[in-house]
Design a protein around this motif. Sequence first.
Motif, PDB file in Angstrom:
ATOM      1  N   SER A 135       0.633  -1.320  -0.170  1.00 27.45           N
ATOM      2  CA  SER A 135      -0.098   0.029   0.049  1.00 27.45           C
ATOM      3  C   SER A 135       0.923   1.354  -0.145  1.00 27.45           C
ATOM      4  O   SER A 135       0.511   2.291  -0.242  1.00 27.45           O
ATOM      5  CB  SER A 135      -0.924   0.041   1.038  1.00 27.45           C
ATOM      6  N   LEU A 136       2.191   1.130   0.308  1.00 29.76           N
ATOM      7  CA  LEU A 136       2.891   2.141   0.565  1.00 29.76           C
ATOM      8  C   LEU A 136       2.531   3.223   1.393  1.00 29.76           C
ATOM      9  O   LEU A 136       2.881   4.440   1.569  1.00 29.76           O
ATOM     10  CB  LEU A 136       3.226   3.045  -0.968  1.00 29.76           C
ATOM     11  N   GLU A 137       1.759   2.758   2.576  1.00 32.20           N
ATOM     12  CA  GLU A 137       1.260   3.569   3.733  1.00 32.20           C
ATOM     13  C   GLU A 137       2.185   3.455   4.620  1.00 32.20           C
ATOM     14  O   GLU A 137       3.119   2.415   5.080  1.00 32.20           O
ATOM     15  CB  GLU A 137       0.052   3.039   4.130  1.00 32.20           C
ATOM     16  N   LEU A 138       2.636   4.631   5.598  1.00 33.44           N
ATOM     17  CA  LEU A 138       3.223   4.483   6.692  1.00 33.44           C
ATOM     18  C   LEU A 138       3.025   3.367   7.579  1.00 33.44           C
ATOM     19  O   LEU A 138       1.939   3.616   7.990  1.00 33.44           O
ATOM     20  CB  LEU A 138       3.714   6.074   7.329  1.00 33.44           C
ATOM     21  N   TYR A 139       4.038   2.861   8.060  1.00 38.61           N
ATOM     22  CA  TYR A 139       3.965   1.941   9.020  1.00 38.61           C
ATOM     23  C   TYR A 139       4.184   2.598  10.613  1.00 38.61           C
ATOM     24  O   TYR A 139       5.134   2.994  10.739  1.00 38.61           O
ATOM     25  CB  TYR A 139       4.693   0.661   9.118  1.00 38.61           C
ATOM     26  N   LEU A 140       3.102   2.607  11.316  1.00 37.80           N
ATOM     27  CA  LEU A 140       3.360   3.414  12.649  1.00 37.80           C
ATOM     28  C   LEU A 140       3.875   2.392  13.843  1.00 37.80           C
ATOM     29  O   LEU A 140       3.127   1.887  14.249  1.00 37.80           O
ATOM     30  CB  LEU A 140       2.108   3.888  13.049  1.00 37.80           C
ATOM     31  N   GLY A 141       5.270   2.444  13.860  1.00 42.12           N
ATOM     32  CA  GLY A 141       5.855   1.757  14.781  1.00 42.12           C
ATOM     33  C   GLY A 141       7.049   1.042  14.144  1.00 42.12           C
ATOM     34  O   GLY A 141       7.640   1.482  12.719  1.00 42.12           O
ATOM     35  N   THR A 142       7.773   0.285  14.854  1.00 44.14           N
ATOM     36  CA  THR A 142       9.054  -0.622  14.432  1.00 44.14           C
ATOM     37  C   THR A 142       8.647  -1.601  14.066  1.00 44.14           C
ATOM     38  O   THR A 142       8.212  -2.614  14.816  1.00 44.14           O
ATOM     39  CB  THR A 142      10.173  -0.444  15.574  1.00 44.14           C
ATOM     40  N   PRO A 143       8.883  -2.109  12.628  1.00 46.90           N
ATOM     41  CA  PRO A 143       8.551  -3.618  12.218  1.00 46.90           C
ATOM     42  C   PRO A 143       9.041  -4.709  13.130  1.00 46.90           C
ATOM     43  O   PRO A 143      10.398  -4.320  13.502  1.00 46.90           O
ATOM     44  CB  PRO A 143       8.994  -3.508  10.817  1.00 46.90           C
ATOM     45  N   ASP A 144       8.325  -5.659  13.494  1.00 48.25           N
ATOM     46  CA  ASP A 144       8.980  -6.608  14.366  1.00 48.25           C
ATOM     47  C   ASP A 144      10.139  -7.218  13.820  1.00 48.25           C
ATOM     48  O   ASP A 144      11.025  -7.656  14.608  1.00 48.25           O
ATOM     49  CB  ASP A 144       7.654  -7.828  14.477  1.00 48.25           C
ATOM     50  N   VAL A 145      10.322  -7.294  12.533  1.00 47.24           N
ATOM     51  CA  VAL A 145      11.426  -8.097  11.817  1.00 47.24           C
ATOM     52  C   VAL A 145      12.585  -7.304  12.428  1.00 47.24           C
ATOM     53  O   VAL A 145      13.674  -7.843  12.378  1.00 47.24           O
ATOM     54  CB  VAL A 145      11.313  -8.238  10.337  1.00 47.24           C
ATOM     55  N   LEU A 146      12.630  -5.855  12.052  1.00 43.96           N
ATOM     56  CA  LEU A 146      13.775  -5.215  12.313  1.00 43.96           C
ATOM     57  C   LEU A 146      14.094  -5.101  13.956  1.00 43.96           C
ATOM     58  O   LEU A 146      15.255  -5.330  14.273  1.00 43.96           O
ATOM     59  CB  LEU A 146      13.696  -3.845  12.026  1.00 43.96           C
ATOM     60  N   THR A 147      13.212  -5.207  14.706  1.00 42.29           N
ATOM     61  CA  THR A 147      13.505  -5.405  16.060  1.00 42.29           C
ATOM     62  C   THR A 147      14.047  -6.633  16.383  1.00 42.29           C
ATOM     63  O   THR A 147      14.903  -6.813  17.102  1.00 42.29           O
ATOM     64  CB  THR A 147      12.067  -5.313  16.881  1.00 42.29           C
TER      65      THR A 147
END
Length: 160
Positions: A135-147
């Motif tokens: 969707s190219l919408e902003l993800y509000l938070g830190t993606p779990d995969v990055l964490t």
Amino acid sequence: MRRAAPDNAKTSMDISGIIPDVRGEVRVRVPFHDVDPANVVWHGHYYKYFELARCVLLEKIAYDYDEMARSGFVWPIVDTRARFVRPVRFNQDIIVRAVLREWELRLVIDYGIVDDAGVEYTRASTTQVPLHTDSLELYLGTPDVLTERMRRYIESGAAA
């Protein structure tokens, strides 16, 4: 609803607020096609050099651009700043360094370009934010995969 982990489950350390020492570095010999008629690197090409160092940095945390895409996110640059301290010239050997400054909610990476003697030529920073690939919408938070990738990096001792 989230369930509590069983008593015998390994609990992961809370890494929020931890900024590990993650760095990437590349050496570049400035090619002719990157310079203007005065044999000075055109300012737009510096970002290509920053990208090279950023890719090395992202590989260290096992979250390079291929992994980002597989995880369902793209990370466009939304802000950048650069200070051109001295001109970099044709055929000059430079060292480009990238250092992770922030990783929660966004990626903020600082850069420096120096020569072998440590003379500073450029310093800069970029800010990238996670967008959902579809969707190219902003993800509000830190993606779990990055964490999770940051947790593995920190727990591996590579950040020490």
